[in-house]
Design an enzyme around this catalytic site. Structure first.
Site, PDB file in Angstrom:
ATOM      1  N   GLU A 192      57.110  24.469  -9.928  1.00  0.00           N
ATOM      2  CA  GLU A 192      56.553  23.333 -10.664  1.00  0.00           C
ATOM      3  C   GLU A 192      57.619  22.434 -11.264  1.00  0.00           C
ATOM      4  O   GLU A 192      57.457  21.208 -11.309  1.00  0.00           O
ATOM      5  CB  GLU A 192      55.607  23.837 -11.754  1.00  0.00           C
ATOM      6  CG  GLU A 192      54.339  24.508 -11.228  1.00  0.00           C
ATOM      7  CD  GLU A 192      54.555  25.934 -10.743  1.00  0.00           C
ATOM      8  OE1 GLU A 192      55.653  26.492 -10.978  1.00  0.00           O
ATOM      9  OE2 GLU A 192      53.639  26.494 -10.119  1.00  0.00           O
ATOM     10  N   GLN A 251      48.744  23.256 -10.261  1.00  0.00           N
ATOM     11  CA  GLN A 251      47.558  23.952  -9.764  1.00  0.00           C
ATOM     12  C   GLN A 251      46.593  24.349 -10.883  1.00  0.00           C
ATOM     13  O   GLN A 251      45.376  24.239 -10.719  1.00  0.00           O
ATOM     14  CB  GLN A 251      47.975  25.152  -8.940  1.00  0.00           C
ATOM     15  CG  GLN A 251      46.896  25.603  -7.989  1.00  0.00           C
ATOM     16  CD  GLN A 251      47.461  26.438  -6.860  1.00  0.00           C
ATOM     17  OE1 GLN A 251      47.743  27.611  -7.019  1.00  0.00           O
ATOM     18  NE2 GLN A 251      47.634  25.824  -5.705  1.00  0.00           N
ATOM     19  N   ASP A 299      46.475  24.571 -15.511  1.00  0.00           N
ATOM     20  CA  ASP A 299      47.105  24.200 -16.773  1.00  0.00           C
ATOM     21  C   ASP A 299      48.366  24.993 -17.105  1.00  0.00           C
ATOM     22  O   ASP A 299      49.435  24.438 -17.308  1.00  0.00           O
ATOM     23  CB  ASP A 299      46.069  24.338 -17.904  1.00  0.00           C
ATOM     24  CG  ASP A 299      45.006  25.356 -17.547  1.00  0.00           C
ATOM     25  OD1 ASP A 299      45.346  26.552 -17.480  1.00  0.00           O
ATOM     26  OD2 ASP A 299      43.851  24.956 -17.290  1.00  0.00           O
ATOM     27  N   PHE A 359      50.256  26.633 -15.355  1.00  0.00           N
ATOM     28  CA  PHE A 359      51.324  26.600 -14.362  1.00  0.00           C
ATOM     29  C   PHE A 359      52.100  25.291 -14.412  1.00  0.00           C
ATOM     30  O   PHE A 359      52.998  25.053 -13.602  1.00  0.00           O
ATOM     31  CB  PHE A 359      50.777  26.900 -12.966  1.00  0.00           C
ATOM     32  CG  PHE A 359      50.008  28.192 -12.940  1.00  0.00           C
ATOM     33  CD1 PHE A 359      50.404  29.255 -13.734  1.00  0.00           C
ATOM     34  CD2 PHE A 359      48.878  28.351 -12.151  1.00  0.00           C
ATOM     35  CE1 PHE A 359      49.691  30.446 -13.754  1.00  0.00           C
ATOM     36  CE2 PHE A 359      48.156  29.536 -12.162  1.00  0.00           C
ATOM     37  CZ  PHE A 359      48.569  30.581 -12.959  1.00  0.00           C
ATOM     38  N   HIS A 410      44.588  30.628 -16.520  1.00  0.00           N
ATOM     39  CA  HIS A 410      43.900  29.625 -15.709  1.00  0.00           C
ATOM     40  C   HIS A 410      42.964  28.741 -16.538  1.00  0.00           C
ATOM     41  O   HIS A 410      42.209  27.961 -15.961  1.00  0.00           O
ATOM     42  CB  HIS A 410      43.081  30.292 -14.600  1.00  0.00           C
ATOM     43  CG  HIS A 410      43.916  30.879 -13.498  1.00  0.00           C
ATOM     44  ND1 HIS A 410      44.671  32.008 -13.658  1.00  0.00           N
ATOM     45  CD2 HIS A 410      44.114  30.487 -12.212  1.00  0.00           C
ATOM     46  CE1 HIS A 410      45.283  32.293 -12.512  1.00  0.00           C
ATOM     47  NE2 HIS A 410      44.957  31.384 -11.626  1.00  0.00           N
TER      48      HIS A 410
HETATM   49  C1  LIG Z   1      53.858  29.591 -11.956  1.00  0.00           C
HETATM   50  C2  LIG Z   1      52.681  29.660 -11.075  1.00  0.00           C
HETATM   51  N1  LIG Z   1      52.382  28.621 -10.284  1.00  0.00           N
HETATM   52  C3  LIG Z   1      51.273  28.631  -9.505  1.00  0.00           C
HETATM   53  C4  LIG Z   1      50.441  29.716  -9.484  1.00  0.00           C
HETATM   54  C5  LIG Z   1      49.159  29.711  -8.631  1.00  0.00           C
HETATM   55  N2  LIG Z   1      49.277  30.661  -7.521  1.00  0.00           N
HETATM   56  C6  LIG Z   1      48.784  31.909  -7.614  1.00  0.00           C
HETATM   57  S1  LIG Z   1      49.154  32.844  -6.288  1.00  0.00           S
HETATM   58  C7  LIG Z   1      49.968  31.572  -5.540  1.00  0.00           C
HETATM   59  C8  LIG Z   1      50.642  31.804  -4.211  1.00  0.00           C
HETATM   60  C9  LIG Z   1      51.670  32.871  -4.301  1.00  0.00           C
HETATM   61  O1  LIG Z   1      52.215  33.133  -3.047  1.00  0.00           O
HETATM   62  P1  LIG Z   1      53.169  34.360  -2.772  1.00  0.00           P
HETATM   63  O2  LIG Z   1      54.242  34.389  -3.821  1.00  0.00           O
HETATM   64  O3  LIG Z   1      53.619  34.278  -1.377  1.00  0.00           O
HETATM   65  O4  LIG Z   1      52.285  35.645  -3.024  1.00  0.00           O
HETATM   66  P2  LIG Z   1      50.972  36.111  -2.243  1.00  0.00           P
HETATM   67  O5  LIG Z   1      49.797  35.521  -2.958  1.00  0.00           O
HETATM   68  O6  LIG Z   1      51.087  35.653  -0.842  1.00  0.00           O
HETATM   69  O7  LIG Z   1      50.939  37.599  -2.361  1.00  0.00           O
HETATM   70  C10 LIG Z   1      49.921  30.437  -6.329  1.00  0.00           C
HETATM   71  C11 LIG Z   1      50.500  29.128  -5.974  1.00  0.00           C
HETATM   72  C12 LIG Z   1      50.792  30.788 -10.311  1.00  0.00           C
HETATM   73  N3  LIG Z   1      50.056  31.898 -10.363  1.00  0.00           N
HETATM   74  N4  LIG Z   1      51.905  30.731 -11.087  1.00  0.00           N
END
Ligand SMILES: Cc1ncc(C[n+]2csc(CCOP(=O)(O)OP(=O)(O)O)c2C)c(N)n1
Ligand SMILES: Cc1ncc(C[n+]2csc(CCOP(=O)(O)OP(=O)(O)O)c2C)c(N)n1
Ligand SMILES: [Mg+2]
Ligand SMILES: [Mg+2]
Lengths: 387, 360, 360, 387
Positions: free
Chosen positions: C86, C108, C110, C112, C155
């Site tokens: 971010e 995505q 708040d 985050f 969230h």
């Molecule tokens: C700081 C932050 N930004 C965005 C999110 C929203 N988010 C949750 S899971 C995800 C994808 C994560 O991908 P990955 O690290 O590859 O793990 P996977 O879900 O594939 O196990 C996102 C963008 C979050 N949880 N935390």
């Protein structure tokens, strides 16, 4: 730590393996992979191992124990997905397809060691010993974290990505300062490696030379975003070089390879070898969560390819073919898995009932005057509702 | 900030205060910075789980020298430098607190805590709550803050509102030399995470206090101690000035001028923004019927807004005039040559007091 | 926790989205989400310097589908996914705005946006000021926020106070379908950076609006448009409810119940927290003599505090009772099964209205 | 970008240099260094160059131009330090000892290219063409940034560490989307590489394949913290590998090597080779700023060692010995440097006089109603003071 000390350590570790310091940090040229998708053992030449990257097979007892956790993990993943479909659980980020990683991450640790999981790592958390219903508390929407993190030495499953890697570093650092021999496994996904905290955590671990194993499950997607939009590196394991630590990649659907690698990593870390970065190549076989629609961003054919590499079947074939898995053991394991699934079903059928007063009790060690006023307001409302 | 100021502190009995004053007279004046430094040293001595880290806090002793000599005295496992990464510092502190240490970390300047904002807002503040009380995080985040020292951009933010708005954090800010010592000790011993704001411009301010005696006082009154009490920095009858940190001295200056003009102003030093001492503030305003709230931060959605809102909620029928605010303007902190126009001054406070409808 | 719960953690199903599109075409009710989506598409069409990026905003169309179809229609140089970082997203947007683009980025959820806090507070907010107006940063940071959808921890934060307190940022939050369209267009065209808060629970809310007509209206009134006006969502005479975003519908519900009980409440939708429309708010409170300020965020040092402070400063002598607040409690956002206790409800608002000293 | 495209590009670049893709990313085994401390040219074998890492000497005209900037830079650094001692300037983070890096970072760029400096990079900013007094506005305490960033294509000197690297990435990305051929040089220090934004910036640049050169002046300290407490990596240039970009280290007190490396880097970036990471080994010869006391954390002997490696003397010797620097040129350059110093002295003697009303004019495009009220309050106060 002075740069001499650091270089000495790297030199020592690399001497141990008969390789150059730079080669120690660079991952082996090929991913470590001991089992073929059909469960047959690969020839030594095909395993990806090379000097400094040798990985002996774990013992049969260890393999059976791991297989059991694998079967239970798969069953829990699928039970939870069913519970979500039935509306009896709010959300579940399944690790279906990644269970070998989950099991290896937990089983490589000893009692005093810590695990730092993400939202996707329920199976690892269970495998480390947390009761299934406690693991699922947050996905049920009852409370944020349902288990006693200190009792199990399992951190709360982290949602803000890679923030937990720094906590893992802190836990290891505290232990090191007290002279305790604690190893920490810190988990994250491929997408998460892009976050700033990933960088800061690896760097802190390397500079303070801490026994943390950073275990990246590269399941090829961050929600909808494929790895190629996430990184241009030769591999995620190559990121280790920039911190002066060793990296390795492994077939994340090959439980035997995972156990071998995580076992060695924990041993090296415990012996003072510093942190390591392990990248496990796996695949998220289902949607990101039940709320996701993976058809929007990937082809069925791609998913099908990975079905053929399923970690559970692969392990089962290997054990059966090598005569380690008799009918009796197999049945006992199935029964155990069913028992765990039943616990979850039964638990989810029970109404959760948290006292709203709890909301005010855990903000500070003692509620402030303001919180007491607010608690009284709510209590009054609830009393009037009852009346 | 003189001996009177510390004597008025509700926690010191009259005799103790007199004795202290007598003894202090024999001593050299102590700086605010030295009081903080001594508090850290005493905490390191008292509790072996205390560890101090951050950027340049080791050999250098911090850019403000608040950790001066601690590495030499306690070793570099108790007080040490980290790589240059604030999220890393706070995140590692979270982990250390999870594993039974009491980290006391320094953010070099106010605006350089922002990279750690996610760690602070999503973890430091929430960990106890997330785990239903099972994972408390006793830790202190020290932040030098505010202006008045001709600092360049990003070095003078008053960022207390961000943290005060975040449930789960306590927010302390001392304004006297003795509070610098006592409140830092309290913060370190608190079972809750504390964001500890140190007004930069006070680092070199001095007072006649005996730090050893303060230490004894702290140790002996520790159990009985009621955390989160505001302090009547100057008793008065005609109107109440409510403020904290760097603005306390400005409010006292205003009160002094007002006194010469025949108006007797009460000055309240909030000390702990969270938890907030409604009792002391409300009692004062109910008595005086008038209030001005002063804060150096930009005023919009600030701690001053909160205090103003609370006073009118709780003291409405005692008020002879609206509660007024004197705060920094709603602008980024200005360049050094312009900061004097931005910061609340005694004159600006007195202008506000003049508007409290004295005719009515 | 059924349909709504799954919605928060991701996604509207494909059918729902298609159905919504079909209905809109036939001039059926339009969802809030569709209005945002159309505003983005119209902005991409109107101004080729507009670019949209963030996590999952490309092929997936965002976890809430607000960017649905934009990559397909405008190509992946106009709407694209970034690596998952971010601070990186905001920082890159700053650079693109420096180089004459108008980035519209999505956080995505708040909580985050917190990793980007330094970029937002130290750069997005300050760049114009730092450079004496030479380097404006026209950009929009879209943040889905607040609760009411059974979302899990991190969230559901209402984080508007952090940004509203930061000078240099504008802070918008629409509460109606037509405002979703109009205010997002305004935000994108603004020469100033705008943090654009989208109440998650409204994404699926519907209204009878003709988006094409709105677009024409927007284009034709663009020059004349006075940004930063509050809206009287319901005229009334007896007391004023001041609120914004997700709480507007709750306030209207309270007003409806009150009307049945014979009390005629005015409801003001603030719309733009920064700049703040004192005029509309003060005029209303001077007329009614009573006010309740409502906000979903924890109340301490919140936007509700600011509004409360301003009202009493400006309308003191018209007030029959203190201005009261109904806000979230000062606790981390609760788990899904408990959020109903935390969120301001119509009943809680009516309780506050009842306390406005009607006897006096 | 798809992973094919990325691999193709790396393959292409590495083919061009006749090396393996991994070798392309790994820095040359030794730091690139063309001149000895005494100004003599090193033999080809000693230069650290190897296949894929060849660096031809810049032309004499380029060298003289660079030398002039070097001399001016040194003069400005020392003039400013004197002004600070005299209390005529508030603060100055001098780049004394690092001027070769400063000059190379600016001179490698063409007119349409952008520079992203830090607080330490005043000399680079001047070398890119910004008037000296405008550069010093912020250190004088008059306003935050004193020059027109768009006119000069120089970003404001950044204080929050490495935040500016992401802005550099954004500027490059915008240019790329518009099809402009802009190269961006983004500067930071060794300490700054530990920040999360460093990681995010390098990753974004690599994933979007943008023409950004990340130029790290490794001056061995971050205020008091030595490099060994900052990183355990083999070198900071090795960090490139983790992003799939090429890294190189260079003697940062060797202007010729710097020009050769930065020249090639800009060329590669402009040709579509993607981002690069350059680590220049140099030394901060004076305290962090006038407010710092470097005796607290380093030995005089260490500083003395680096005096012997001074970049200005080294370049002067080389040019004189190779007959490129005649007396006339030398005098002209000295006179120019004196002229610039005089401009600064004269400028600093002038009272700065910013209208306080300016405070409210640049927060938004138009002051809000609230700011108008606040401006009126201040105006009223000032009027009363006058009266
Ligand atoms: C700081 C932050 N930004 C965005 C999110 C929203 N988010 C949750 S899971 C995800 C994808 C994560 O991908 P990955 O690290 O590859 O793990 P996977 O879900 O594939 O196990 C996102 C963008 C979050 N949880 N935390
Ligand atoms: C985010 C942030 N944290 C801390 C600081 C305070 N600070 C200013 S310069 C500096 C040291 C930087 O060291 P380095 O990157 O090596 O650059 P150098 O000063 O040596 O040129 C620090 C810690 C800052 N400016 N920004
Ligand atoms: Mg993934
Ligand atoms: Mg440095």
């Amino acid at each position: 730590m002075s740069s001499e000390t650091r270089e000495d350590l790297i030199a020592e570790v690399s001497r141990k393996f008969g390789i150059s310091p730079e080669d120690y940090m660079l991952p082996a040229r090929h991913m470590i992979n001991l089992l073929n998708p059909d469960g047959s053992l690969r020839s030594h030449e095909e395993q990806g191992t090379e000097p400094g990257h040798e990985y002996p097979l774990p013992s049969p007892a260890e393999l059976i124990r791991a297989y059991e956790a694998l079967v239970v993990g798969r069953r829990v993943n699928d039970q939870n997905s069913a519970l979500v479909r039935q509306g009896r659980m709010a959300v579940y980020p399944s690790s279906h397809g990644q269970e070998a990683c989950q099991v290896a991450a937990a089983l490589c640790l000893q009692d005093g060691d810590w695990l730092f999981p993400t939202y996707r790592d329920s199976v690892a958390v269970m495998t480390k010993g947390v009761a299934p219903m406690e693991v699922m508390t947050s996905f049920r929407g009852e409370w944020h974290c349902g288990y006693d993190t200190k009792q199990y030495k399992v951190a709360p499953m982290a949602t803000p990505l890679t923030t937990q890697l720094l906590h893992a570093v802190g836990v290891a650092h505290a232990a090191k300062l007290r002279g305790e021999n604690t190893v920490v496994v810190a988990m994250c996904g491929d997408g998460a490696t892009s976050e700033g905290d990933f960088h800061e955590a690896l760097n802190f671990a390397a500079v303070f030379h801490l026994p943390v194993i950073f275990f990246v499950q590269n399941n090829k997607y961050a929600i909808s975003v494929p790895l190629s939009s996430q990184s241009a590196a030769p591999s995620l394991a190559h990121k280790a070089v920039g911190y002066g630590m060793a990296g390795e990649r492994v077939d994340g659907n090959d439980l035997i390879a995972l156990m071998a690698i995580m076992g060695r990593a924990v041993r090296l870390a415990r012996e003072g070898g510093g942190p390591l970065l392990i990248e496990a190549h796996t695949y998220r076989m289902q949607a990101h969560t039940n709320a996701d629609d993976d058809k929007r961003y990937r082809e069925d054919a791609e998913v099908a390819e990975w079905v053929a590499k399923d970690p559970v079947k692969r392990m089962e074939s290997y054990l059966a073919d090598s005569g380690l898995l008799g009918d009796e053991v197999s049945e006992r394991i199935s029964a155990h898995a069913e028992q765990v699934a039943k616990t979850l079903r039964d638990g989810m059928n029970q109404e959760a009932d948290t006292d709203p007063a709890e909301l005010f009790n855990h903000v500070y060690s003692q509620p402030t005057a303001q919180l007491k006023e607010q608690a009284a307001l709510l209590a009054d409302e609830l009393a009037r509702e009852e009346a | 900030m003189t001996a009177t100021a510390s004597a008025v502190n509700g926690n010191v009995s009259a005799e103790t205060a007199q004795a202290a004053a007598a003894k202090a007279a024999a001593n050299q004046p102590v700086t605010f910075g030295k009081a903080l430094n001594t508090a850290l040293a005493d905490a390191l001595t008292a509790d072996e789980s205390v560890v101090i880290f951050g950027e340049d806090v080791g050999v250098l002793g911090g850019v403000f020298r608040i950790t001066d000599g601690l590495t030499a005295r306690f070793g570099n496992t108790r007080c040490f430098d980290t790589p240059l990464a604030e999220s890393g510092i706070v995140g590692m502190a979270v982990g250390m607190a999870m594993n039974d240490m009491r980290p006391v970390i320094e953010m070099q300047f106010d605006a350089f805590a922002y990279p750690a904002f996610e760690q602070i807002a999503s973890h430091v503040a929430k960990m106890r709550n997330r785990t239903r009380g099972r994972l408390p995080l006793p830790m202190v985040i020290r932040i030098p803050y505010a202006g008045g020292v001709g600092g360049v951009e990003h070095h003078c933010d008053s960022s207390e509102a961000y943290y005060a708005h975040t449930p789960g954090l306590k927010v302390f800010t001392p304004s006297t030399v003795s509070d610098a010592y006592l409140m830092l000790r309290e913060a370190i011993d608190s079972p809750d995470p504390v964001v500890f704001f140190e007004p930069k411009k006070l680092y070199w301010s001095k007072d006649q206090v005996d730090l050893e005696e303060l230490a004894e006082q702290y140790e002996s009154q520790r159990a009985a101690k009621a955390e989160g009490k505001a302090r009547i920095a100057r008793p008065g009858t005609d109107a109440t000035l409510v403020t904290y940190g760097p603005s306390v001295s400005v409010a006292l200056e205003a009160a002094k001028i007002a006194a010469e003009e025949g108006r007797n102003l009460e000055v309240i030093d909030i000390r702990t923004i969270v938890p907030f001492d409604d009792e002391t503030v409300s009692a004062s305003v109910r008595k005086t019927g008038r209030a001005v709230v002063i804060g150096e931060a930009q005023g919009f959605v600030s701690v001053a807004s909160e205090i103003t809102a609370r006073i009118q909620e709780r003291c409405f029928h005692s008020l002879a005039a609206p509660v007024l605010r004197v705060t920094g303007f709603d602008i980024p902190f200005p360049a050094p040559t312009l900061e004097k126009h931005h910061l609340p001054s005694a004159e600006r406070i007195l202008d506000a007091v003049d508007q409290l409808q004295w005719e009515a």
